[in-house]
Design a protein around this motif. Structure first.
Motif, PDB file in Angstrom:
ATOM      1  N   ALA A 209      -1.991   6.293  -1.824  1.00 39.06           N
ATOM      2  CA  ALA A 209      -2.261   5.266  -0.712  1.00 39.06           C
ATOM      3  C   ALA A 209      -1.643   5.522   0.485  1.00 39.06           C
ATOM      4  N   ALA A 210      -2.183   4.896   1.607  1.00 39.42           N
ATOM      5  CA  ALA A 210      -1.613   4.914   2.786  1.00 39.42           C
ATOM      6  C   ALA A 210      -0.502   6.131   3.417  1.00 39.42           C
TER       7      ALA A 210
ATOM      8  N   TYR B  26     -17.017  -3.402   3.642  1.00 41.65           N
ATOM      9  CA  TYR B  26     -18.141  -2.323   3.149  1.00 41.65           C
ATOM     10  C   TYR B  26     -19.335  -2.342   4.035  1.00 41.65           C
TER      11      TYR B  26
ATOM     12  N   GLU C 213     -13.657   5.041  -0.902  1.00 41.99           N
ATOM     13  CA  GLU C 213     -12.755   3.974  -0.411  1.00 41.99           C
ATOM     14  C   GLU C 213     -11.548   4.910   0.717  1.00 41.99           C
TER      15      GLU C 213
ATOM     16  N   PRO D 148     -11.457  -2.983   8.047  1.00 37.77           N
ATOM     17  CA  PRO D 148     -12.517  -2.415   6.999  1.00 37.77           C
ATOM     18  C   PRO D 148     -13.198  -3.372   6.205  1.00 37.77           C
TER      19      PRO D 148
ATOM     20  N   ARG E 109      -8.652 -16.705   1.586  1.00 37.37           N
ATOM     21  CA  ARG E 109      -7.671 -16.625   0.203  1.00 37.37           C
ATOM     22  C   ARG E 109      -6.688 -17.425   0.381  1.00 37.37           C
TER      23      ARG E 109
ATOM     24  N   LEU F  40       0.714  -1.164   0.064  1.00 35.70           N
ATOM     25  CA  LEU F  40      -0.055   0.075  -0.098  1.00 35.70           C
ATOM     26  C   LEU F  40       1.120   1.229   0.061  1.00 35.70           C
TER      27      LEU F  40
ATOM     28  N   ASN G 220     -10.158 -12.413  -6.500  1.00 33.53           N
ATOM     29  CA  ASN G 220      -8.819 -12.989  -6.225  1.00 33.53           C
ATOM     30  C   ASN G 220      -8.906 -14.292  -6.984  1.00 33.53           C
TER      31      ASN G 220
ATOM     32  N   GLY H 150     -11.554   4.013   4.638  1.00 33.89           N
ATOM     33  CA  GLY H 150     -10.557   3.098   4.828  1.00 33.89           C
ATOM     34  C   GLY H 150     -10.549   1.660   4.119  1.00 33.89           C
ATOM     35  N   THR H 151     -11.652   1.692   3.286  1.00 31.47           N
ATOM     36  CA  THR H 151     -11.900   0.277   2.653  1.00 31.47           C
ATOM     37  C   THR H 151     -10.946  -0.010   1.500  1.00 31.47           C
ATOM     38  N   PHE H 152     -10.056   1.208   1.320  1.00 32.13           N
ATOM     39  CA  PHE H 152      -9.058   1.025   0.120  1.00 32.13           C
ATOM     40  C   PHE H 152      -8.044  -0.140   0.741  1.00 32.13           C
ATOM     41  N   ARG H 153      -7.838  -0.038   2.039  1.00 30.19           N
ATOM     42  CA  ARG H 153      -6.597  -1.124   2.299  1.00 30.19           C
ATOM     43  C   ARG H 153      -7.397  -2.589   2.190  1.00 30.19           C
ATOM     44  N   TYR H 154      -8.707  -2.704   2.135  1.00 32.43           N
ATOM     45  CA  TYR H 154      -9.133  -3.931   1.745  1.00 32.43           C
ATOM     46  C   TYR H 154      -9.158  -4.131   0.299  1.00 32.43           C
ATOM     47  N   ALA H 155      -9.513  -3.181  -0.499  1.00 31.08           N
ATOM     48  CA  ALA H 155      -9.812  -3.480  -1.823  1.00 31.08           C
ATOM     49  C   ALA H 155      -8.577  -3.392  -2.575  1.00 31.08           C
ATOM     50  N   TRP H 156      -7.547  -2.764  -2.208  1.00 31.36           N
ATOM     51  CA  TRP H 156      -6.310  -2.563  -3.009  1.00 31.36           C
ATOM     52  C   TRP H 156      -5.205  -3.546  -2.465  1.00 31.36           C
ATOM     53  N   THR H 157      -5.681  -4.651  -1.674  1.00 32.78           N
ATOM     54  CA  THR H 157      -4.677  -5.585  -1.225  1.00 32.78           C
ATOM     55  C   THR H 157      -5.091  -6.775  -1.701  1.00 32.78           C
ATOM     56  N   GLN H 158      -6.233  -7.013  -2.560  1.00 33.97           N
ATOM     57  CA  GLN H 158      -6.757  -8.240  -3.011  1.00 33.97           C
ATOM     58  C   GLN H 158      -5.819  -8.674  -4.089  1.00 33.97           C
TER      59      GLN H 158
ATOM     60  N   LEU I  47       0.706 -10.113  -4.042  1.00 32.31           N
ATOM     61  CA  LEU I  47      -0.794  -9.993  -3.684  1.00 32.31           C
ATOM     62  C   LEU I  47      -1.458 -11.103  -3.596  1.00 32.31           C
TER      63      LEU I  47
END
Lengths: 313, 272, 160
Positions: free
Chosen positions: B271-272, A87, B117, A85, A145, A52, A103, B121-129, A74
């Motif tokens: 990010a971050a 949704y 996002e 976090p 995952r 990140l 994924n 803070g949900t970008f931490r979820y969405a962008w680490t998938q 990833l």
């Protein structure tokens, strides 16, 4: 294989170094606790590992040499951020489905079974679940995952004691079943004593000590003895923490009895205990606290790489 | 607490897994932005029903006006007067709303896509998938942008039909090349919608908060619109409606793609 | 009224013992597990051939690191008390040798004599405990039998 390998890693935000001189190599199969006070750089390090944040200096590789943030990295890393976090306006079942679709590798049956076991209603909006349930939902999504490395940033902060225990039990079972390596950041070490077998202590953006818990515990002792001899001991051993009775600098207190000193020192496996002194083993928490309080070490490389000292003997 | 066993990990190495199909990314985009993807077509749909009904009346009124002979007669003058006093103001009002539509889409559909996002803070979820941040942002912006532009494009064709009698009646100074008419027909309206969306998304990433992103996005869009109207359009090297439409559509599309690429690139740094 | 029997804890099927942890004892977790097995052997809860709780069940029940359980079982193997069977688990292989009763009585008498002399020298009960503990530690460290140093596994063995 090292799941985490950093060399001289640093991250600067404007004028402040949130992380610097961070050199770590954490082998796979461990539950590594990343501890330090708030603002010590834990989240910065974790964000870099999760891809990140981009480091300002140094190099970082995960899962045996994959660049952090790369597609290959990833695929093998699941990251659960602070405050779990999710949704809030989507249901738990939607979150499972969404994560499955984002994924290439995802164990949807496992995720569904776990949510059922946890009594999390699949149709309920994630925002209406309790803090513990949200954390368990986020953990379930991460574990489904099937990662090689699970990164958890302050996952316990918002949980009550029972929820913490359940959370940690789930992580530990994933370690036993799947061989997943874990990095868990926390500002409270006490509850990690039982689960962590690798420790990284971070203060002021720099790692103060890092190593396998067993090695650190055998490599440190608290020596208790007369304060008058403490300086002589300190000159020969590497002292992490030096606690002396208030009158310790005079050789005798007013009553004439010898005042006491406790020295937390780094020792080799066969180092003899100085005559007249008593040696006590340390706990992981004691050790971490000592390093968090200790003044900056003049030679931190020795602490970070005990194996290097061994090799040079 | 009972803790469930994890079954055996599949033997395939992660590197040999197939890439994620678009169908799955489209599903997630749909699930996450369902309200936008329902609200925008629904609003356009309701407006389309209105345009159809009002358009039939305008076309009917204009047909009667055009068929009226001799044009100088008092009956024809009355028809003309009624067209000018009822049909034209209504068409004009719809035309003004058409100018607003892309700006509102940019603010309400574009700005929150990434800003929300980042805000929650949900970008931490969405962008680490496993899909990866860049691929996911690209897919999401492209899918939403294409859908919104397509809906807007289809609607603008209906608007063109609705507005035709007003042009043919030759209101003073009003042609297909007039600023507010040119924007709302051909490929231009779809292109402006896409651009407004891309500006909103870009501002969302830059500012990381929804409301400021909506405001700045709206301001930027209006500035760009004025720039196109006052500076760029008069300098197009081609003449005629369609050549000018293609030039405008072309540079707006390029700008949108550029903005989306910049958004994706910037996401790595911000990010971050 | 039916009391829910906790059977999903650190015991599990096919083993007669259930581990528990004392968080305040200061004894390392793996050592607590080792000591509990030894205790169960002395008291006859465990006999050769019995299966020890599966690593996974201990981990789930106590929320502890699987490497800790592996280390405890490895320690028991080193002591010759247990052996792992691939794909099945870890089984008790030996009874714990007990000191014969007459010898025990003799040792007791010696200790009583020593305690009397310590009291004569002016030590109270707490003083005696402090001295005894200190000497005990010295004694076993000299013999290289410090528990913490012994069998410190590197924890790198895989999870079965």
């Amino acid at each position: 294989m090292n799941v985490i390998e950093t060399l001289g890693l640093g991250k600067r935000y404007r004028d402040t170094w949130a992380l610097r001189d961070c050199t770590l190599s954490i082998p796979e199969g461990h539950m590594a606790a990343l501890v330090g006070p708030n603002g010590a750089g834990k989240s910065t390090l974790v964000n870099i590992l999760a891809g990140l944040a981009v480091p300002t200096t140094g190099t970082v590789a995960v899962l045996g040499g994959r660049p952090a943030g790369s597609p290959a990295a990833l695929d093998g890393i699941a990251y659960m951020a602070q405050d779990a976090p999710v949704y809030k306006n989507l249901s738990a079942a939607d979150m499972v489905h969404i994560t499955g679709n984002l994924n290439r590798l995802f164990d949807e049956p496992y995720a569904k079974r776990r949510l059922a076991e946890l009594d999390i209603p699949p149709g309920k909006k994630a925002g209406r679940l309790s803090g513990g349930q949200q954390a368990q939902l986020a953990l379930t999504l991460a574990l489904a995952r099937r990662p090689r490395l699970l990164i958890l940033d302050e996952p316990l902060a918002a949980l009550d004691p029972l929820a913490r225990r359940d959370f940690l039990a789930t992580v530990m079972v994933a370690m036993a079943d799947d061989g997943v390596s874990v990095l868990l950041s926390s500002h409270a070490l006490a509850e990690l004593e039982r689960v962590a077998d690798y420790l990284v202590v971070l203060r002021g953006g720099e790692p103060r000590v890092a190593g396998q818990a067993d090695d650190l515990l055998t490599g440190h002792r608290v020596l208790t003895g007369p304060a008058a001899e403490a300086d002589a001991i300190a000159a020969r051993a590497s002292v992490v923490q030096d606690k002396r009775a208030a009158s310790g600098f005079a050789s005798r207190s007013a009553s004439g009895s010898a005042s006491q000193a406790h020295l937390l020192v780094r020792v080799g496996a066969d180092d003899p205990v100085p005559p007249g002194w008593e040696a006590h083993p340390v706990t992981l928490e004691e050790l971490a606290l000592a390093y968090l309080r200790a003044p900056a070490d003049p030679n931190p490389q020795d602490q970070l790489h005990p194996e290097r000292i061994e090799a040079s003997r | 607490m009972t803790v469930i066993s994890l079954p055996e990990r599949p033997g395939t190495s992660a590197d040999r897994l197939p890439p994620l199909p678009w169908r799955r990314m489209a599903w997630v985009t749909w699930r996450q932005h369902r309200s936008t993807l329902i609200a925008v077509p629904a609003l356009f749909g309701a407006a389309a029903v209105f345009l159809l009904i009002a358009g039939l009346k305008i076309h009917h009124d204009y047909a009667a006006l055009a068929a009226c002979h001799p044009s100088g007669s008092s009956a024809c003058q009355a028809l003309n007067g009624s067209f000018n006093s009822s049909d034209w103001p209504m068409a004009n009002a719809v035309d003004i709303l058409m100018q607003l539509a892309p700006a509102l889409i940019g603010a309400f559909a574009g700005a929150p896509v990434l800003a929300r996002e980042l805000e929650t803070g949900t970008f931490r979820y969405a962008w680490t998938q496993g899909i990866g941040r860049e691929r996911w942002i690209t897919a999401k912006l492209a899918l939403l942008g294409v859908v919104l532009a397509a809906v807007a494009g289809a609607f603008s064709q209906l608007f063109a039909w609705f507005f035709d009698p007003v042009i043919q009646q030759q209101q003073p100074g009003l042609t297909v090349l007039s600023a507010t008419v040119f924007d709302a027909r051909g490929v231009s309206f779809a292109a402006w919608t896409l651009t407004a969306f891309a500006i909103g998304a870009f501002c969302g990433l830059l500012l990381r908060r929804t409301v400021p992103a909506m405001a700045v996005g709206l301001g930027s869009y209006v500035a760009l619109d004025l720039l196109a109207w006052l500076v760029l359009r008069p300098r197009y090297p081609v003449g005629g409606f369609w050549p000018k439409q293609l030039v405008e559509g072309g540079w707006l599309l390029s700008l949108s793609v550029l903005l989306i690429v910049a958004t994706v690139r910037l996401s790595r740094k911000r990010a971050a | 009224m039916v009391i829910d029997k906790e059977n999903n804890g650190a015991g599990g099927d096919g083993t007669p013992i259930e581990f528990r942890l004392d968080g305040s004892s200061g004894v390392p977790t793996y050592l607590q597990l080792v000591q509990q097995v030894e205790h169960a052997l002395r008291l006859g809860y465990l006999k050769p051939g019995d299966q020890l709780p599966k690593v996974r069940d201990v981990v789930a029940g106590l929320a502890i690191n699987p490497n800790t359980v592996l280390k405890a079982y490895k320690e028991l193997e080193t002591k010759g008390l247990a052996a792992g069977r691939p794909g099945q688990g870890t089984f008790v292989t030996a009874a714990l040798g007990q000191v014969a009763l007459p010898e025990l009585a003799g040792l007791r008498r010696n200790l009583h004599r020593w305690l009397a002399s310590a009291e004569e020298a002016g030590l109270d009960e707490d003083g005696i405990v402090a001295l005894f503990t200190s000497v005990l530690r010295d004694h076993f460290r000299r013999d290289g039998r410090d528990n913490r140093g012994a069998g410190a596994g590197d924890g790198s063995e895989g999870v079965a």
